[in-house]
Design a protein around this motif. Sequence first.
Motif, PDB file in Angstrom:
ATOM      1  N   THR A 127      -5.305  46.430  47.159  1.00 40.82           N
ATOM      2  CA  THR A 127      -5.925  46.108  46.324  1.00 40.82           C
ATOM      3  C   THR A 127      -5.529  44.488  47.238  1.00 40.82           C
ATOM      4  O   THR A 127      -6.825  44.175  47.408  1.00 40.82           O
ATOM      5  N   THR A 128      -4.492  44.863  47.404  1.00 41.20           N
ATOM      6  CA  THR A 128      -3.861  43.168  48.354  1.00 41.20           C
ATOM      7  C   THR A 128      -2.189  44.137  48.323  1.00 41.20           C
ATOM      8  O   THR A 128      -1.480  44.554  48.138  1.00 41.20           O
ATOM      9  N   PRO A 129      -2.322  43.898  50.227  1.00 43.25           N
ATOM     10  CA  PRO A 129      -0.738  44.009  50.246  1.00 43.25           C
ATOM     11  C   PRO A 129       0.401  44.133  48.912  1.00 43.25           C
ATOM     12  O   PRO A 129       0.658  42.896  48.790  1.00 43.25           O
ATOM     13  N   PRO A 130       1.714  45.042  49.178  1.00 50.48           N
ATOM     14  CA  PRO A 130       2.411  44.374  48.157  1.00 50.48           C
ATOM     15  C   PRO A 130       3.789  43.442  49.205  1.00 50.48           C
ATOM     16  O   PRO A 130       3.803  43.260  49.512  1.00 50.48           O
ATOM     17  N   THR A 131       4.008  42.376  48.585  1.00 48.79           N
ATOM     18  CA  THR A 131       5.216  41.910  48.740  1.00 48.79           C
ATOM     19  C   THR A 131       6.050  41.800  48.124  1.00 48.79           C
ATOM     20  O   THR A 131       6.922  40.831  48.534  1.00 48.79           O
ATOM     21  N   ASP A 132       6.420  42.299  47.027  1.00 49.82           N
ATOM     22  CA  ASP A 132       7.460  42.120  46.546  1.00 49.82           C
ATOM     23  C   ASP A 132       8.759  43.391  47.362  1.00 49.82           C
ATOM     24  O   ASP A 132       8.266  44.574  47.642  1.00 49.82           O
ATOM     25  N   VAL A 133       9.804  42.992  47.399  1.00 50.36           N
ATOM     26  CA  VAL A 133      10.305  43.367  47.946  1.00 50.36           C
ATOM     27  C   VAL A 133      11.184  45.124  47.679  1.00 50.36           C
ATOM     28  O   VAL A 133      12.016  45.959  47.893  1.00 50.36           O
ATOM     29  N   THR A 134      11.397  44.733  45.951  1.00 53.47           N
ATOM     30  CA  THR A 134      11.628  46.112  45.230  1.00 53.47           C
ATOM     31  C   THR A 134      10.648  47.126  44.898  1.00 53.47           C
ATOM     32  O   THR A 134      10.626  47.410  44.233  1.00 53.47           O
ATOM     33  N   ASP A 135       9.491  46.474  45.561  1.00 54.41           N
ATOM     34  CA  ASP A 135       8.240  47.788  45.116  1.00 54.41           C
ATOM     35  C   ASP A 135       8.531  48.616  46.335  1.00 54.41           C
ATOM     36  O   ASP A 135       8.278  49.149  46.759  1.00 54.41           O
ATOM     37  N   LYS A 136       9.162  50.085  45.761  1.00 53.68           N
ATOM     38  CA  LYS A 136       9.414  51.447  45.431  1.00 53.68           C
ATOM     39  C   LYS A 136       8.551  52.227  46.227  1.00 53.68           C
ATOM     40  O   LYS A 136       8.366  53.143  46.575  1.00 53.68           O
ATOM     41  N   ASP A 137       7.268  51.825  45.612  1.00 53.44           N
ATOM     42  CA  ASP A 137       5.995  52.631  46.532  1.00 53.44           C
ATOM     43  C   ASP A 137       5.557  52.862  48.186  1.00 53.44           C
ATOM     44  O   ASP A 137       4.909  52.732  48.256  1.00 53.44           O
ATOM     45  N   ASN A 138       6.216  51.129  48.088  1.00 51.57           N
ATOM     46  CA  ASN A 138       6.101  50.698  49.349  1.00 51.57           C
ATOM     47  C   ASN A 138       7.217  50.223  50.473  1.00 51.57           C
ATOM     48  O   ASN A 138       7.173  48.819  49.650  1.00 51.57           O
ATOM     49  N   PRO A 139       8.244  50.679  50.440  1.00 51.35           N
ATOM     50  CA  PRO A 139       8.973  49.998  49.955  1.00 51.35           C
ATOM     51  C   PRO A 139       9.633  49.205  51.590  1.00 51.35           C
ATOM     52  O   PRO A 139       9.041  50.000  52.784  1.00 51.35           O
TER      53      PRO A 139
END
Length: 291
Positions: A127-139
């Motif tokens: 939906t929008t690119p992930p920016t959270d460095v703790t996001d395990k689905d987008n490491p």
Amino acid sequence: MALGASAALWLPGCGSDSAEPEVDTDDIVKGTADKFAMPKALRDYQDSHGWGRHHIEWHTVRQWDFLQKNYPDSIRWAKSQGWERAPIQEGAKGNGLEFLAMHRAMLRHLLGKFTAASYKPLFAGWTTPPTDVTDKDNPVLDKAAFNPNMAKAIARVSSDLDFATDDDFGLYLETRARPGTGNGYSTDVTAGVHNYLHNRFSNSKSPTNLGDPEVNMKNKLFWRCHGWIDARWTAFRAAKGLKETDPAYKEAIDRWTAHMNALGAAKGVSAAPREPRPDVFNNFWAKDEQP
């Protein structure tokens, strides 16, 4: 013949496909478990139809001038593959539309080939690119904070859509490279979110490394990124009142659709030995990072 604007075809063989492969979520790639690997049927399809070679050639011949100057071994290797410089280089006028159209043609081809309901979410995109460095689905391996200029780029293409043409939109999204101008880069430090995302989510130890254009289409993050880009392009065209029949758009889409369909009709890619690739291809977009 290079995969330049004329979309010359590299056909590894001939034949026709049988019915759609069954869904297979096996994530073992080259003997290694990879939780971000696309289903095995999709990976096998890409391998047997030369998609990896197509993709690495497409990007290499469009970065020919940059690579020749900074990584000459990569061009010697490219020539050994029979590739040639593309007339329109990455970041030059005309390549923005080429970038968008080729990736849309790939996306549509796979959606048309793999029609089971379980495949569709794989291509939907963020939906929008992930920016959270703790996001395990987008490491993010290095845990680096998200570049604030790239956050501005995401915000811009999510709302403003203030671009004159498809080509301008594609150039802004893809790259900061602007050959023939100043230091060769755009003065707009928010340009190039595509290349940034490829580099940010790369993992050189992964057999589907997002930073390697020969294997990254086997990675779920590739299609999350390009699904998002394609959706933003659709939104841009709708906001501008552009039509599927617009001549430049239709020509590019038709040409790259024909190219991907030709790869889709070809089978039996040769596994003949080839000269080892230079290391630059292992993390192809890292070299594009600019202050």
